[in-house]
Design a protein around this motif. Structure first.
Motif, mmCIF file in Angstrom:
data_model
loop_
_atom_site.group_PDB
_atom_site.id
_atom_site.type_symbol
_atom_site.label_atom_id
_atom_site.label_comp_id
_atom_site.label_asym_id
_atom_site.label_seq_id
_atom_site.Cartn_x
_atom_site.Cartn_y
_atom_site.Cartn_z
ATOM 1 N N VAL A 31 -7.421 0.595 5.428
ATOM 2 C CA VAL A 31 -6.674 -0.478 4.677
ATOM 3 C C VAL A 31 -7.604 -1.374 6.511
ATOM 4 O O VAL A 31 -7.128 -2.652 6.463
ATOM 5 N N ASN B 44 1.185 8.610 0.424
ATOM 6 C CA ASN B 44 0.718 6.868 -0.007
ATOM 7 C C ASN B 44 0.505 6.552 1.546
ATOM 8 O O ASN B 44 -0.783 5.586 2.099
ATOM 9 N N TYR C 95 -3.051 5.062 3.083
ATOM 10 C CA TYR C 95 -3.482 4.200 3.688
ATOM 11 C C TYR C 95 -4.155 3.945 5.070
ATOM 12 O O TYR C 95 -4.913 3.431 5.409
ATOM 13 N N GLU D 230 1.191 -1.258 0.009
ATOM 14 C CA GLU D 230 -0.060 -0.280 0.062
ATOM 15 C C GLU D 230 0.806 1.423 -0.341
ATOM 16 O O GLU D 230 0.373 1.995 -0.310
#
Length: 211
Positions: A101, A92, A96, A71
């Motif tokens: 997630v 990122n 995430y 991820e």
């Protein structure tokens, strides 16, 4: 031999559920009995996979680390080294956490707070994952400095520390106050810090501040 892929898939399902639980309740919130109930399987079957709570915790950390790599890290490494990669790594991470997630936000933020002062194999595994992440961010910053995209006197370790602090604060505030705006504040803080260190701030994307 034929049963091994099926067994591995079943084990991965168990560990994915374990990681979700740990992101909310910590690794001490895991138990073979709880997982068996959640997944509708026998305790004896799960015990055969792990053998002890500690082994379950360690396996959960490994699975969570693989998800984190997919991820956060690997997509950033697809970007050429430099300021763009630094930004992508931070973005990122924020994405995430923001997309949940793991339902408890960042898995490693949760378990680090839980085990930071508790010696043992689980703490060692958590600490190793944390060191790897800090070193990656610092190395990515240093690459950008060496490429001339950050000012020459940039302290890579210090800047990495600050960027990670902004990310983790966004995660914590969003969870505690149910405040999705924390992520935009985190992005704005990261952009401002990189803007101050960049040799060409125009390389950074525009980020709207939250009022």
């Amino acid at each position: 031999m034929a049963g091994r892929p099926r067994d591995e898939r079943a084990r991965n399902v168990v560990l994915r559920r374990a990681a979700d639980i740990a992101s909310m309740d910590g690794l001490e919130g895991l138990s073979i009995g709880r997982l068996a109930t959640d997944l509708g399987v026998s305790k004896s079957g799960l015990f055969g996979y792990f053998g002890s709570k500690e082994e379950l915790q360690l396996a959960t950390i490994r699975v969570a680390a693989g998800i984190y790599l997919d991820e956060v890290v690997r997509p950033a490494l697809a970007v050429p080294p430099g300021l763009g990669r630094v930004w992508r790594l931070c973005e990122n991470w924020l994405s995430y956490s923001q997309r949940r997630v793991f339902p408890g936000g960042c898995f490693f933020f949760t378990v680090t707070a839980e085990f930071d002062a508790r010696p043992g194999r689980v703490r060692d595994a958590v600490a190793a994952a944390s060191r790897d992440w800090i070193r990656l961010v610092a190395r990515t910053v240093e690459d950008a400095r060496q490429l001339g995209e950050l000012v020459d006197d940039t302290d890579a370790n210090q800047l990495a520390f600050e960027l990670i602090a902004f990310m983790e604060t966004a995660n914590a505030v969003s969870l505690l106050h149910d405040d999705p705006a924390a992520y935009q504040r985190g992005r704005a803080a990261i952009r401002r810090r990189l803007h101050d260190a960049a040799t060409d701030p125009a390389m950074l994307p525009d980020v709207e501040s939250v009022t």
